[in-house]
Design a protein around this motif. Sequence first.
Motif, PDB file in Angstrom:
ATOM      1  N   GLU A 116       0.836  -1.216   0.000  1.00  0.00           N
ATOM      2  CA  GLU A 116       0.000   0.000   0.000  1.00  0.00           C
ATOM      3  C   GLU A 116       0.869   1.264   0.000  1.00  0.00           C
ATOM      4  OE1 GLU A 116      -0.932  -2.680   2.060  1.00  0.00           O
ATOM      5  OE2 GLU A 116      -2.405  -3.183   0.505  1.00  0.00           O
ATOM      6  N   ALA A 117       2.109   1.146   0.481  1.00  0.00           N
ATOM      7  CA  ALA A 117       2.993   2.322   0.540  1.00  0.00           C
ATOM      8  C   ALA A 117       3.502   2.732  -0.845  1.00  0.00           C
ATOM      9  CB  ALA A 117       4.181   2.028   1.450  1.00  0.00           C
ATOM     10  N   ILE A 118       3.392   1.822  -1.807  1.00  0.00           N
ATOM     11  CA  ILE A 118       3.924   2.110  -3.151  1.00  0.00           C
ATOM     12  C   ILE A 118       3.026   3.137  -3.851  1.00  0.00           C
ATOM     13  CG2 ILE A 118       4.472   1.081  -5.420  1.00  0.00           C
ATOM     14  CD1 ILE A 118       5.041  -1.559  -3.893  1.00  0.00           C
ATOM     15  N   ILE A 144       4.701 -10.078  -3.100  1.00  0.00           N
ATOM     16  CA  ILE A 144       5.751  -9.808  -4.085  1.00  0.00           C
ATOM     17  C   ILE A 144       5.273 -10.071  -5.518  1.00  0.00           C
ATOM     18  CG2 ILE A 144       6.915 -12.062  -3.793  1.00  0.00           C
ATOM     19  CD1 ILE A 144       8.843  -8.893  -4.110  1.00  0.00           C
ATOM     20  N   GLY A 145       4.542 -11.172  -5.698  1.00  0.00           N
ATOM     21  CA  GLY A 145       4.038 -11.508  -7.043  1.00  0.00           C
ATOM     22  C   GLY A 145       3.092 -10.428  -7.563  1.00  0.00           C
ATOM     23  N   THR A 146       2.193  -9.969  -6.704  1.00  0.00           N
ATOM     24  CA  THR A 146       1.229  -8.930  -7.098  1.00  0.00           C
ATOM     25  C   THR A 146       1.949  -7.627  -7.453  1.00  0.00           C
ATOM     26  OG1 THR A 146      -0.208  -9.893  -5.432  1.00  0.00           O
ATOM     27  CG2 THR A 146      -0.910  -7.789  -6.341  1.00  0.00           C
ATOM     28  N   ILE A 147       2.939  -7.266  -6.640  1.00  0.00           N
ATOM     29  CA  ILE A 147       3.678  -6.015  -6.894  1.00  0.00           C
ATOM     30  C   ILE A 147       4.375  -6.079  -8.257  1.00  0.00           C
ATOM     31  CG2 ILE A 147       5.601  -4.564  -6.100  1.00  0.00           C
ATOM     32  CD1 ILE A 147       4.902  -5.559  -3.214  1.00  0.00           C
ATOM     33  N   LEU A 148       5.045  -7.203  -8.506  1.00  0.00           N
ATOM     34  CA  LEU A 148       5.769  -7.344  -9.776  1.00  0.00           C
ATOM     35  C   LEU A 148       4.793  -7.319 -10.957  1.00  0.00           C
ATOM     36  CD1 LEU A 148       8.251 -10.130  -8.640  1.00  0.00           C
ATOM     37  CD2 LEU A 148       8.908  -7.816  -9.340  1.00  0.00           C
ATOM     38  N   THR A 157      10.084  -2.233 -16.378  1.00  0.00           N
ATOM     39  CA  THR A 157      10.908  -3.427 -16.265  1.00  0.00           C
ATOM     40  C   THR A 157      11.207  -3.613 -14.779  1.00  0.00           C
ATOM     41  OG1 THR A 157      12.830  -2.046 -16.766  1.00  0.00           O
ATOM     42  CG2 THR A 157      11.957  -3.407 -18.557  1.00  0.00           C
ATOM     43  N   THR A 158      11.606  -4.839 -14.400  1.00  0.00           N
ATOM     44  CA  THR A 158      11.774  -5.125 -12.969  1.00  0.00           C
ATOM     45  C   THR A 158      13.085  -5.865 -12.689  1.00  0.00           C
ATOM     46  OG1 THR A 158      10.665  -7.250 -13.233  1.00  0.00           O
ATOM     47  CG2 THR A 158       9.266  -5.384 -12.622  1.00  0.00           C
ATOM     48  N   SER A 159      13.607  -5.652 -11.483  1.00  0.00           N
ATOM     49  CA  SER A 159      14.745  -6.463 -11.038  1.00  0.00           C
ATOM     50  C   SER A 159      14.545  -6.840  -9.584  1.00  0.00           C
ATOM     51  CB  SER A 159      16.073  -5.725 -11.228  1.00  0.00           C
ATOM     52  OG  SER A 159      16.028  -4.436 -10.664  1.00  0.00           O
ATOM     53  N   LEU A 160      15.124  -7.976  -9.219  1.00  0.00           N
ATOM     54  CA  LEU A 160      14.934  -8.509  -7.867  1.00  0.00           C
ATOM     55  C   LEU A 160      16.237  -9.132  -7.357  1.00  0.00           C
ATOM     56  CD1 LEU A 160      12.917  -9.389  -5.560  1.00  0.00           C
ATOM     57  CD2 LEU A 160      12.579 -11.499  -6.856  1.00  0.00           C
ATOM     58  N   ASP A 161      16.614  -8.731  -6.139  1.00  0.00           N
ATOM     59  CA  ASP A 161      17.741  -9.352  -5.439  1.00  0.00           C
ATOM     60  C   ASP A 161      17.167  -9.851  -4.120  1.00  0.00           C
ATOM     61  OD1 ASP A 161      19.953  -9.986  -3.955  1.00  0.00           O
ATOM     62  OD2 ASP A 161      21.105  -8.207  -4.494  1.00  0.00           O
ATOM     63  N   ILE A 162      16.930 -11.160  -4.017  1.00  0.00           N
ATOM     64  CA  ILE A 162      16.208 -11.641  -2.819  1.00  0.00           C
ATOM     65  C   ILE A 162      17.032 -11.494  -1.548  1.00  0.00           C
ATOM     66  CG2 ILE A 162      14.575 -13.200  -3.937  1.00  0.00           C
ATOM     67  CD1 ILE A 162      16.542 -15.495  -3.331  1.00  0.00           C
TER      68      ILE A 162
END
Length: 308
Positions: A116-118, A144-148, A157-162
């Motif tokens: 919600e903060a996004i 995380i899935g919903t945000i992406l 475009t997206t990037s992720l570093d877990i």
Amino acid sequence: MVVGELNVDIILNGIQGFPELEKEKIAESMTISLGSSSAIMAANSSVLGTATSFCGITGDDSFGKFLIDELRSKGVDTQYISKWKDHKTGATIVMNYGIERANISYCGTMEFLTMEAIPWKELGSFDHLHISSIFLQKGLRKDIGTILKRAKDKGLTTSLDIQWDPEEKWDFNYRECLPLVDVFLPNKKELLALTQSPDIETGLDQLKAHGNWIAIKLGEEGSMGYADGKTIRCPAYKNPEYVDSIGAGDSFNAAFIKKFLSGAEPRECLEYGNLMGALNTSSVGGTGAFESLEGVRQKVKSLFNFKT
Ligand SMILES: Nc1ncnc2c1ncn2[C@@H]1O[C@H](COP(=O)(O)OP(=O)(O)O)[C@@H](O)[C@H]1O
Ligand SMILES: [Mg+2]
């Protein structure tokens, strides 16, 4: 846009022995700096010339103010950072022992950031979304899935570093999420733990079917990439002035994404990631080597004879 956690690093160097109960040890030096993977990535990304905004929360305290001031001093847009009265800003005590380190973190506000903060209304005006440290951010991880998916739907475009999972449960559905990630950026240990693999090749094989570009950080051995059906290896730069590797992976990410956004080929992204990862190791903490773009240019020329 970087959405993520904010905390302070209190870095102790030259510690005389390991911590012991009921005893006291002395450290030769201390640095207090901008901590957390997401914030280091954002700060260094901005210094490298990528217009960067940060979305997160801090406590309404002096550490929170320090973090926002640090990000602003690096040119990061901090308008999407909110201050919470109910919780404190987190901190990590980093005990440096040569090339290895022991960390203790108090997570503070970072657990309370939720989707919600996004700033969803404004998100469509951004080009790229980067997310890091999902295991430290319980409020964010569940969505995380919903945000992406939403970011992709808005054309980013997206990037992720877990990053590392302190609980070592590795509860992240990569089969479902990686198709929504343009660049996946684990380090070697994280790749092996996430995919339960004995070596990088096996780990990478598990991800290939689901991911797009994959960049694996290999510390002193550089990095390895997978893109468009090809695997690429890139050796590390040898740093003659090694100090510590705090944030090296985040600097790698900042550099890789800068090149990715400019449309560069995977190899060039990996090489630039290695360069900035190695530069990161020449100063204390994750942001010490990234004061200004001119400073970065001079330092990579003197350390690695690299001309930009
Ligand atoms: N000792 C080192 N010498 C040269 N380059 C390094 C060194 N440590 C890290 N790097 C560079 O920084 C990148 C990220 O560091 P790494 O330690 O693998 O990531 P993380 O911080 O996520 O664990 C590496 O891929 C490498 O290019
Ligand atoms: Mg990392």
